[in-house]
Design a protein around this motif. Sequence first.
Motif, PDB file in Angstrom:
ATOM      1  N   ARG A  53       0.833  -1.210   0.000  1.00  0.00           N
ATOM      2  CA  ARG A  53       0.000   0.000   0.000  1.00  0.00           C
ATOM      3  C   ARG A  53       0.869   1.263   0.000  1.00  0.00           C
ATOM      4  N   ARG A  54       1.863   1.289   0.871  1.00  0.00           N
ATOM      5  CA  ARG A  54       2.716   2.470   0.958  1.00  0.00           C
ATOM      6  C   ARG A  54       3.571   2.641  -0.292  1.00  0.00           C
ATOM      7  N   ARG A  55       4.006   1.541  -0.870  1.00  0.00           N
ATOM      8  CA  ARG A  55       4.760   1.606  -2.125  1.00  0.00           C
ATOM      9  C   ARG A  55       3.883   2.198  -3.237  1.00  0.00           C
ATOM     10  N   ALA A  56       2.630   1.787  -3.282  1.00  0.00           N
ATOM     11  CA  ALA A  56       1.706   2.307  -4.295  1.00  0.00           C
ATOM     12  C   ALA A  56       1.460   3.799  -4.092  1.00  0.00           C
ATOM     13  N   LEU A  57       1.319   4.218  -2.835  1.00  0.00           N
ATOM     14  CA  LEU A  57       1.125   5.642  -2.562  1.00  0.00           C
ATOM     15  C   LEU A  57       2.346   6.456  -2.997  1.00  0.00           C
ATOM     16  N   ALA A  58       3.538   5.928  -2.729  1.00  0.00           N
ATOM     17  CA  ALA A  58       4.755   6.629  -3.128  1.00  0.00           C
ATOM     18  C   ALA A  58       4.811   6.779  -4.641  1.00  0.00           C
ATOM     19  N   LYS A  59       4.435   5.726  -5.357  1.00  0.00           N
ATOM     20  CA  LYS A  59       4.455   5.790  -6.824  1.00  0.00           C
ATOM     21  C   LYS A  59       3.444   6.814  -7.331  1.00  0.00           C
ATOM     22  N   ARG A  60       2.250   6.843  -6.738  1.00  0.00           N
ATOM     23  CA  ARG A  60       1.233   7.789  -7.185  1.00  0.00           C
ATOM     24  C   ARG A  60       1.680   9.236  -7.004  1.00  0.00           C
ATOM     25  N   HIS A  61       2.444   9.482  -5.967  1.00  0.00           N
ATOM     26  CA  HIS A  61       2.833  10.846  -5.629  1.00  0.00           C
ATOM     27  C   HIS A  61       4.183  11.254  -6.221  1.00  0.00           C
ATOM     28  N   SER A  62       4.829  10.357  -6.960  1.00  0.00           N
ATOM     29  CA  SER A  62       6.163  10.647  -7.481  1.00  0.00           C
ATOM     30  C   SER A  62       6.196  10.422  -8.990  1.00  0.00           C
ATOM     31  N   ALA A  63       6.315  11.513  -9.737  1.00  0.00           N
ATOM     32  CA  ALA A  63       6.422  11.395 -11.188  1.00  0.00           C
ATOM     33  C   ALA A  63       7.684  10.632 -11.576  1.00  0.00           C
ATOM     34  N   LEU A  64       8.783  10.836 -10.822  1.00  0.00           N
ATOM     35  CA  LEU A  64      10.029  10.149 -11.126  1.00  0.00           C
ATOM     36  C   LEU A  64       9.882   8.646 -10.949  1.00  0.00           C
ATOM     37  N   LEU A  65       9.296   8.231  -9.840  1.00  0.00           N
ATOM     38  CA  LEU A  65       9.130   6.807  -9.598  1.00  0.00           C
ATOM     39  C   LEU A  65       8.241   6.176 -10.661  1.00  0.00           C
ATOM     40  N   ARG A  66       7.171   6.861 -11.034  1.00  0.00           N
ATOM     41  CA  ARG A  66       6.304   6.340 -12.102  1.00  0.00           C
ATOM     42  C   ARG A  66       7.084   6.193 -13.399  1.00  0.00           C
ATOM     43  N   ALA A  67       7.921   7.181 -13.705  1.00  0.00           N
ATOM     44  CA  ALA A  67       8.682   7.137 -14.947  1.00  0.00           C
ATOM     45  C   ALA A  67       9.675   5.979 -14.952  1.00  0.00           C
ATOM     46  N   VAL A  68      10.379   5.789 -13.837  1.00  0.00           N
ATOM     47  CA  VAL A  68      11.366   4.711 -13.774  1.00  0.00           C
ATOM     48  C   VAL A  68      10.688   3.356 -13.901  1.00  0.00           C
ATOM     49  N   VAL A  69       9.574   3.165 -13.199  1.00  0.00           N
ATOM     50  CA  VAL A  69       8.843   1.893 -13.291  1.00  0.00           C
ATOM     51  C   VAL A  69       8.389   1.653 -14.722  1.00  0.00           C
ATOM     52  N   ALA A  70       7.865   2.693 -15.378  1.00  0.00           N
ATOM     53  CA  ALA A  70       7.401   2.546 -16.759  1.00  0.00           C
ATOM     54  C   ALA A  70       8.554   2.184 -17.689  1.00  0.00           C
ATOM     55  N   HIS A  71       9.711   2.837 -17.509  1.00  0.00           N
ATOM     56  CA  HIS A  71      10.866   2.534 -18.345  1.00  0.00           C
ATOM     57  C   HIS A  71      11.300   1.080 -18.166  1.00  0.00           C
ATOM     58  N   VAL A  72      11.381   0.632 -16.923  1.00  0.00           N
ATOM     59  CA  VAL A  72      11.866  -0.722 -16.653  1.00  0.00           C
ATOM     60  C   VAL A  72      10.882  -1.753 -17.180  1.00  0.00           C
ATOM     61  N   ARG A  73       9.589  -1.507 -17.013  1.00  0.00           N
ATOM     62  CA  ARG A  73       8.595  -2.471 -17.484  1.00  0.00           C
ATOM     63  C   ARG A  73       8.564  -2.560 -19.001  1.00  0.00           C
ATOM     64  N   ALA A  74       9.037  -1.516 -19.683  1.00  0.00           N
ATOM     65  CA  ALA A  74       9.073  -1.534 -21.143  1.00  0.00           C
ATOM     66  C   ALA A  74      10.227  -2.395 -21.675  1.00  0.00           C
ATOM     67  N   HIS A  75      11.077  -2.876 -20.792  1.00  0.00           N
ATOM     68  CA  HIS A  75      12.198  -3.727 -21.177  1.00  0.00           C
ATOM     69  C   HIS A  75      12.013  -5.082 -20.493  1.00  0.00           C
ATOM     70  N   PRO A  76      11.421  -6.064 -21.200  1.00  0.00           N
ATOM     71  CA  PRO A  76      11.045  -7.341 -20.578  1.00  0.00           C
ATOM     72  C   PRO A  76      12.170  -8.030 -19.825  1.00  0.00           C
ATOM     73  N   GLY A  77      13.376  -8.029 -20.384  1.00  0.00           N
ATOM     74  CA  GLY A  77      14.473  -8.699 -19.696  1.00  0.00           C
ATOM     75  C   GLY A  77      14.809  -8.038 -18.385  1.00  0.00           C
ATOM     76  N   LEU A  78      14.809  -6.714 -18.376  1.00  0.00           N
ATOM     77  CA  LEU A  78      15.106  -5.968 -17.158  1.00  0.00           C
ATOM     78  C   LEU A  78      14.013  -6.152 -16.127  1.00  0.00           C
ATOM     79  N   TRP A  79      12.748  -6.106 -16.570  1.00  0.00           N
ATOM     80  CA  TRP A  79      11.633  -6.294 -15.642  1.00  0.00           C
ATOM     81  C   TRP A  79      11.652  -7.697 -15.051  1.00  0.00           C
ATOM     82  N   LYS A  80      11.981  -8.703 -15.876  1.00  0.00           N
ATOM     83  CA  LYS A  80      12.026 -10.080 -15.374  1.00  0.00           C
ATOM     84  C   LYS A  80      13.102 -10.224 -14.299  1.00  0.00           C
TER      85      LYS A  80
END
Length: 233
Positions: free
Chosen positions: A130-157
């Motif tokens: 829950r707290r991790r999700a709240l941090a992501k919602r409130h942080s544009a940087l964290l959202r961007a990093v997660v989106a970048h990593v998820r766009a690279h299947p090998g890195l996300w895996k």
Amino acid sequence: MPGGPAAPRPPVAGGAAGPPATSGPAAAAPPAPSGAAAPGRPPGRPRDATADGAIIEAVLRLLEEGATIGELSMERIAREAGVGKATLYRRWRGKEALMLDVMRSLDEGHPEPAGESVRDDLVTLLEFIRRRALAKRHSALLRAVVAHVRAHPGLWKEYHDTVIQRRRELLLAVLRRGMAAGEIRATEDLDLLADLFVGPMLTRAMMHEWRDLPDGLSERIVDTVLDGVRSRN
């Protein structure tokens, strides 16, 4: 989460605002790089924690400025961090290994259940989500990093296999303890049980981001599911 003033870092998953461990010259060293040292590195050569922090800060700064992972080369990162390219390769075998540590720098360590109450340990693990999700919602940087990593299947895996899977194993261990103690029906499928506990939180956090994540939600989920899977004597 070094070469000029850095933008404010997002809140950590625990919900408290403030810079991560890599910010500032007096900060603690970032997580140990996941890449093996390059062949031929002198044995016993000490690591420079200042360089580690400068490199991770440089990547975060470039991402904040709008660069994508695909646009980041090791040469560009080294230049932004003010270090030689060889310094990067002594720490990380390549860009994906470096990005994995950048992702980890924005994350807090997984919680360790106290091992006294199955119910309380389940709440602890869900509260982390829950707290991790709240941090992501409130942080544009964290959202961007997660989106970048998820766009690279090998890195996300690799992130999933080394970070997310570890958290799931903690949850499974708590459920096994509950079964052994007779608090949870031993006939239930363990993986399905894990999904029943974390599923509602993940659904609200990731699929319905407009939904609230209020205080007490972790307790409500755990108590509701436990009521349905508790042993009946």
